[in-house]
Design a protein around this motif. Structure first.
Motif, short mmCIF file in Angstrom:
data_model
loop_
_atom_site.label_atom_id
_atom_site.label_comp_id
_atom_site.label_asym_id
_atom_site.label_seq_id
_atom_site.Cartn_x
_atom_site.Cartn_y
_atom_site.Cartn_z
N SER A 116 4.15 -3.16 12.03
CA SER A 116 4.15 -2.24 10.89
C SER A 116 3.27 -2.74 9.77
O SER A 116 3.17 -3.95 9.51
N ILE A 117 2.65 -1.81 9.06
CA ILE A 117 1.81 -2.17 7.94
C ILE A 117 2.66 -2.72 6.79
O ILE A 117 2.19 -3.56 6.01
N LEU A 118 3.91 -2.32 6.70
CA LEU A 118 4.78 -2.82 5.65
C LEU A 118 5.04 -4.31 5.83
O LEU A 118 4.91 -5.10 4.89
N LEU A 119 5.37 -4.71 7.06
CA LEU A 119 5.58 -6.12 7.32
C LEU A 119 4.28 -6.90 7.09
O LEU A 119 4.29 -7.98 6.49
N ARG A 120 3.17 -6.34 7.53
CA ARG A 120 1.89 -7.01 7.32
C ARG A 120 1.61 -7.21 5.84
O ARG A 120 1.19 -8.29 5.41
N ASP A 121 1.84 -6.16 5.04
CA ASP A 121 1.56 -6.27 3.60
C ASP A 121 2.42 -7.35 2.95
O ASP A 121 1.95 -8.09 2.09
N LEU A 122 3.68 -7.44 3.35
CA LEU A 122 4.57 -8.45 2.78
C LEU A 122 4.09 -9.86 3.16
O LEU A 122 4.06 -10.77 2.31
N ILE A 123 3.72 -10.05 4.41
CA ILE A 123 3.26 -11.36 4.86
C ILE A 123 1.94 -11.73 4.19
O ILE A 123 1.74 -12.88 3.75
N VAL A 124 1.04 -10.77 4.08
CA VAL A 124 -0.25 -11.03 3.43
C VAL A 124 -0.04 -11.42 1.96
O VAL A 124 -0.68 -12.34 1.46
N ALA A 125 0.85 -10.72 1.27
CA ALA A 125 1.12 -11.04 -0.14
C ALA A 125 1.67 -12.46 -0.27
O ALA A 125 1.25 -13.23 -1.15
N THR A 160 0.84 -1.19 0.00
CA THR A 160 0.00 0.00 0.00
C THR A 160 0.88 1.25 0.00
O THR A 160 2.08 1.19 0.31
N SER A 161 0.28 2.37 -0.34
CA SER A 161 1.04 3.62 -0.31
C SER A 161 1.53 3.93 1.09
O SER A 161 2.64 4.47 1.28
N GLU A 162 0.75 3.57 2.09
CA GLU A 162 1.18 3.79 3.48
C GLU A 162 2.43 2.97 3.80
O GLU A 162 3.33 3.44 4.50
N SER A 163 2.48 1.74 3.29
CA SER A 163 3.67 0.91 3.49
C SER A 163 4.90 1.55 2.88
O SER A 163 5.96 1.64 3.51
N ILE A 164 4.76 1.99 1.65
CA ILE A 164 5.90 2.58 0.94
C ILE A 164 6.38 3.83 1.65
O ILE A 164 7.59 4.07 1.78
N GLU A 165 5.44 4.63 2.15
CA GLU A 165 5.82 5.84 2.87
C GLU A 165 6.56 5.53 4.17
O GLU A 165 7.34 6.35 4.66
N SER A 166 6.33 4.34 4.74
CA SER A 166 6.96 3.98 6.01
C SER A 166 8.32 3.29 5.82
O SER A 166 8.94 2.88 6.80
N TRP A 167 8.76 3.19 4.56
CA TRP A 167 9.96 2.41 4.27
C TRP A 167 11.19 2.90 5.03
O TRP A 167 11.94 2.10 5.60
N ASP A 168 11.44 4.19 5.05
CA ASP A 168 12.66 4.70 5.68
C ASP A 168 12.76 4.30 7.15
O ASP A 168 13.81 3.85 7.62
N ALA A 169 11.67 4.46 7.88
CA ALA A 169 11.67 4.10 9.30
C ALA A 169 11.82 2.59 9.48
O ALA A 169 12.52 2.13 10.40
N PHE A 170 11.19 1.83 8.60
CA PHE A 170 11.29 0.37 8.65
C PHE A 170 12.75 -0.06 8.44
O PHE A 170 13.32 -0.83 9.23
N ALA A 171 13.38 0.45 7.40
CA ALA A 171 14.77 0.08 7.10
C ALA A 171 15.72 0.57 8.18
O ALA A 171 16.73 -0.09 8.48
N GLU A 172 15.43 1.70 8.78
CA GLU A 172 16.29 2.26 9.83
C GLU A 172 16.38 1.32 11.04
O GLU A 172 17.38 1.32 11.76
N SER A 173 15.35 0.50 11.26
CA SER A 173 15.36 -0.38 12.43
C SER A 173 16.47 -1.43 12.36
O SER A 173 16.83 -2.01 13.39
N TRP A 174 17.04 -1.66 11.18
CA TRP A 174 18.17 -2.61 11.08
C TRP A 174 19.43 -2.05 11.76
O TRP A 174 20.37 -2.80 11.98
N ASN A 175 19.44 -0.78 12.10
CA ASN A 175 20.57 -0.21 12.83
C ASN A 175 20.53 -0.54 14.32
O ASN A 175 21.44 -0.16 15.05
N ASP A 176 19.49 -1.26 14.74
CA ASP A 176 19.32 -1.55 16.16
C ASP A 176 19.12 -3.06 16.38
O ASP A 176 18.23 -3.47 17.12
#
Length: 249
Positions: free
Chosen positions: A117-126, A38-54
């Motif tokens: 996150s909606i991004l993770l949810r969208d990937l799992i749903v797909a 979804t567009s909301e997922s794509i917009e959340s990408w930066d914060a999602f990817a940033e979590s790999w720094n932790d």
């Protein structure tokens, strides 16, 4: 000249289904993967990817390596709803992981925000939609493990995304999604049939590049990475989602 239009989600899933049926795997470019979000997922990408720094250090490396960091979580799907399970260990038998298997491995849990996150949810749903089509609706995914991995190359050791070598995960389906590559070479993904014959080598090079494979049919491995510029950090971030299906009697 403009490029080809992005595929519709239905068209992309049809292609993925047909390729997995034929070859046991499918590769999807990052741009195509976006059509599943979804567009909301794509917009959340930066914060999602940033979590790999932790990510926490992987304390279960039998080779003594200090190059792998990770977090882990387990989910279930009940009546079409994705639910996070109580935190639990990751376990693989030595039949599937002769290097690090045979023990319960307690990794730091995936953060609450990332796990919800909606991004993770969208990937799992797909992936769930794809699995339902592959199995003709005869299976219901009931155990999903999600792994955040960072492989770092240090000057004093090699960095292996899959230190166990060519292997199966001991599940039904595996999805690997590239989050980021920074200042590294190598890291190609190889796929092999059940005889050990290599059938494909590919590179997850761009954000959201994805390979989805039938773990009952294919083994896989990822080649070591190395820093291009030894004066700067170098790493490969990936999201791995595995699925175990509950078959109907």
């Amino acid at each position: 000249m403009t490029g080809a239009p992005a595929p519709s989600p239905a068209a992309l899933l049809d292609r993925m289904r047909d390729e997995v049926r034929r070859s046991g795997f499918t590769f999807v470019s990052g741009e195509a993967t976006k059509s599943l979000l979804t567009s909301e997922s794509i917009e959340s990408w930066d914060a999602f990817a940033e979590s790999w720094n932790d990510l926490g250090a992987d304390a279960y490396m039998a080779d003594g390596g200090g190059y792998r960091r990770r977090r882990h979580a387990v989910f279930q799907v009940r009546r079409g709803v994705l639910l996070r399970c109580e935190h639990q260990p990751h376990f693989q038998s030595r039949d599937y992981n002769p290097l690090n298997g045979g023990v319960q491995r307690w990794f730091e849990p995936i953060g609450v925000t990332v796990g919800a996150s909606i991004l993770l949810r969208d990937l799992i749903v797909a992936c769930g939609r794809l699995i339902a089509e592959l199995e003709l609706g005869q299976e219901n995914v009931h155990r999903i493990e999600v792994h955040q991995f960072r492989i770092e190359h240090h000057a004093d050791e090699e960095a292996f995304p899959t230190p166990e070598g060519v292997h199966r995960d001991g599940v039904d389906w595996v999805c690997v999604i590239l989050i980021k590559r920074f200042n590294v070479s190598g890291g190609t993904t190889s796929l092999a049939d059940m005889t050990g014959k290599e059938i494909q080598v590919l590179l997850l090079a761009d954000e959201l590049d994805m390979v989805f494979l039938n773990d009952r049919r294919l083994a896989h491995a990822v080649a070591p990475i190395r820093r291009r510029d030894p004066r700067r950090p170098g790493f490969r971030d990936a999201l791995v989602i595995t699925f175990v299906a509950q078959r109907r009697e």
